[in-house]
Design a protein around this motif. Sequence first.
Motif: not given
Length: 261
Positions: A103-105, A126-131, A189-191
């Motif tokens: 759940d995190q990176i 917002d990338f608080t939760d990357p998945y 993930a961010v893309l």
Amino acid sequence: MPVFGIISGSGLYDVPGLEITDSVKVSTPYGEPSDVYRIGSISGKEIAFLPRHGALHHIPPHRINYRANMWGFRELGIRKIITIGAAGGITDTMIPGSLTVPDQIIDFTKGRNSTFYDENEVVHIDFTDPYCSDLRQHIMDAAGKAAIKVITSGTYVCTNGPRLETAAEIRAYKQLGSDMVGMTAMPEAVLARELEICLAGLYVITNSAAGIAKDKLTVREVVETMAVSTEKIKLIIKAFFGMDFPGPACFCGQALKDSKI
């Protein structure tokens, strides 16, 4: 057009149970994706599959064209992506052969093209939760239906590769709260988030990380453990695509809202 995409990595070069009906070559503004996209179906749902390192596994982690891969999925109409990969276990619960839905990176990559917005626009998503929390829950529900045990949380630290990590690096990553280590979660993930695509990962812990493993780390161990885990992955994927998918409960599809300056 398919709605679901699957991208897989080391030791898994096709998707168990996926009946291929077509192959599509996609050209993007960012260059060529890792390979052609295989179009097929599982349980009546159409899926696009891409081997992250190419069908011949000839592209190392730091040379993968992540932007082209994600853009290609979007061109095919993909709105949800499951990433399947291998990782090294850092904490005691992450033993070889276990499956996890992180759940995190933590990102320790460098020199990778990690955004689509590096020219004329300034975008802070917002990338608080990357998945994607919604997609993660569907994967965990599928694992439950298939009676396959998965670890339902964990922090993936992404290193640049292609070398494996030092024992001191792994000790540092553990102190930072990392549970597992790999080389491809970022900027994948961010893309996907920048393209407002839901993305979640299903990872096989193929080995204990450097300094934790008693023996020398080898690629053979990764491939062998992935091979042993293929049946479990097959059962989870089959259960996943046999489920009904109500409207999304996540915010991935609105990732760009209020993110541009």
